[in-house]
Design a protein around this motif. Structure first.
Motif, PDB file in Angstrom:
ATOM      1  N   ALA A  53      72.874   7.258  67.859  1.00 42.80           N
ATOM      2  CA  ALA A  53      72.925   7.600  66.375  1.00 42.80           C
ATOM      3  C   ALA A  53      71.360   7.503  65.907  1.00 42.80           C
ATOM      4  CB  ALA A  53      73.522   6.363  65.933  1.00 42.80           C
ATOM      5  N   ARG A  54      70.440   7.179  66.659  1.00 40.71           N
ATOM      6  CA  ARG A  54      69.166   7.176  66.356  1.00 40.71           C
ATOM      7  C   ARG A  54      68.005   7.344  67.224  1.00 40.71           C
ATOM      8  NH1 ARG A  54      66.396   1.758  63.522  1.00 40.71           N
ATOM      9  NH2 ARG A  54      64.474   2.750  62.793  1.00 40.71           N
TER      10      ARG A  54
ATOM     11  N   SER B  60      71.851  11.644  64.694  1.00 36.84           N
ATOM     12  CA  SER B  60      71.989  11.739  63.457  1.00 36.84           C
ATOM     13  C   SER B  60      70.701  11.419  62.633  1.00 36.84           C
ATOM     14  CB  SER B  60      73.070  11.035  62.876  1.00 36.84           C
ATOM     15  OG  SER B  60      73.122   9.780  63.214  1.00 36.84           O
ATOM     16  N   VAL B  61      69.831  10.245  63.304  1.00 37.24           N
ATOM     17  CA  VAL B  61      68.546   9.883  62.375  1.00 37.24           C
ATOM     18  C   VAL B  61      67.351  10.200  63.514  1.00 37.24           C
ATOM     19  CG1 VAL B  61      67.410   7.889  61.520  1.00 37.24           C
ATOM     20  CG2 VAL B  61      70.087   8.299  61.077  1.00 37.24           C
TER      21      VAL B  61
ATOM     22  N   VAL C 251      62.442  16.967  69.897  1.00 40.28           N
ATOM     23  CA  VAL C 251      63.693  16.322  69.760  1.00 40.28           C
ATOM     24  C   VAL C 251      64.667  16.872  70.548  1.00 40.28           C
ATOM     25  CG1 VAL C 251      65.629  15.418  68.210  1.00 40.28           C
ATOM     26  CG2 VAL C 251      63.264  15.227  67.244  1.00 40.28           C
ATOM     27  N   GLU C 252      64.796  18.132  70.689  1.00 40.14           N
ATOM     28  CA  GLU C 252      65.812  18.860  71.463  1.00 40.14           C
ATOM     29  C   GLU C 252      65.492  18.184  73.040  1.00 40.14           C
ATOM     30  OE1 GLU C 252      65.423  23.033  70.443  1.00 40.14           O
ATOM     31  OE2 GLU C 252      66.666  22.889  68.658  1.00 40.14           O
TER      32      GLU C 252
ATOM     33  N   LEU D  56      67.765   5.398  70.719  1.00 44.51           N
ATOM     34  CA  LEU D  56      66.862   5.784  71.877  1.00 44.51           C
ATOM     35  C   LEU D  56      65.630   6.010  71.392  1.00 44.51           C
ATOM     36  CD1 LEU D  56      66.454   7.374  74.736  1.00 44.51           C
ATOM     37  CD2 LEU D  56      66.886   9.483  73.432  1.00 44.51           C
ATOM     38  N   VAL D  57      64.555   5.101  72.318  1.00 42.05           N
ATOM     39  CA  VAL D  57      63.169   5.102  71.868  1.00 42.05           C
ATOM     40  C   VAL D  57      62.296   5.926  72.689  1.00 42.05           C
ATOM     41  CG1 VAL D  57      61.028   3.644  71.958  1.00 42.05           C
ATOM     42  CG2 VAL D  57      63.322   2.830  70.828  1.00 42.05           C
TER      43      VAL D  57
END
Length: 133
Positions: free
Chosen positions: A7-8, A50-51, A36-37, A118-119
């Motif tokens: 989600a993040r 989503s965030v 990000v992709e 996810l970090v």
């Protein structure tokens, strides 16, 4: 292999050791989107989170003096793309220290959300490996 979702995504970016350059044609918004992709693909996620919280740690930005600092226009584009510029002191090791402290605070504060977050740490050095274990 089952694909996961997140989600993040939280990105801790060592802007000093994983630098963007100060090329005039740097498309910072596209860079953020593509990164990000790529993180999503490498981690086998079903789709983009989503965030996205992206924190870029860098001392005072001086592209005219330090070749690997992004241009002011690139910093503005990064901010417009949702990146938070965390300005740290100029002492040696200040970026690493601030980033490590931020990751530790985040880990303590967000422990309950670990399953859906996810970090990613973007850096050009391995100063963080021991702290992450």
């Amino acid at each position: 292999r089952r694909r996961r979702t997140a989600a993040r995504l939280v990105v801790f970016h060592d802007g000093e050791n994983c630098y963007l350059s100060n090329a005039r044609d740097l498309d910072a918004g596209r860079l953020v989107k593509r990164t990000v992709e790529r993180i999503t693909a490498v981690c086998g996620l079903r789709g983009p989170p989503s965030v996205v919280d992206w924190l870029m740690f860098l001392p005072k930005n001086e592209p005219e003096r330090i070749r690997h600092h992004p241009t002011d226009a690139a910093v503005e584009a990064l901010l417009n793309a949702g990146v938070t510029y965390v300005r740290v002191g100029s002492k040696s090791g200040a970026v690493d220290t601030a980033l490590k402290d931020a990751v530790a605070r985040f880990s303590r504060r967000e422990r309950a959300l670990a399953g859906s977050t996810l970090v990613a740490i973007l850096s050009g050095d391995r100063d963080f490996a021991g702290d992450l274990r």
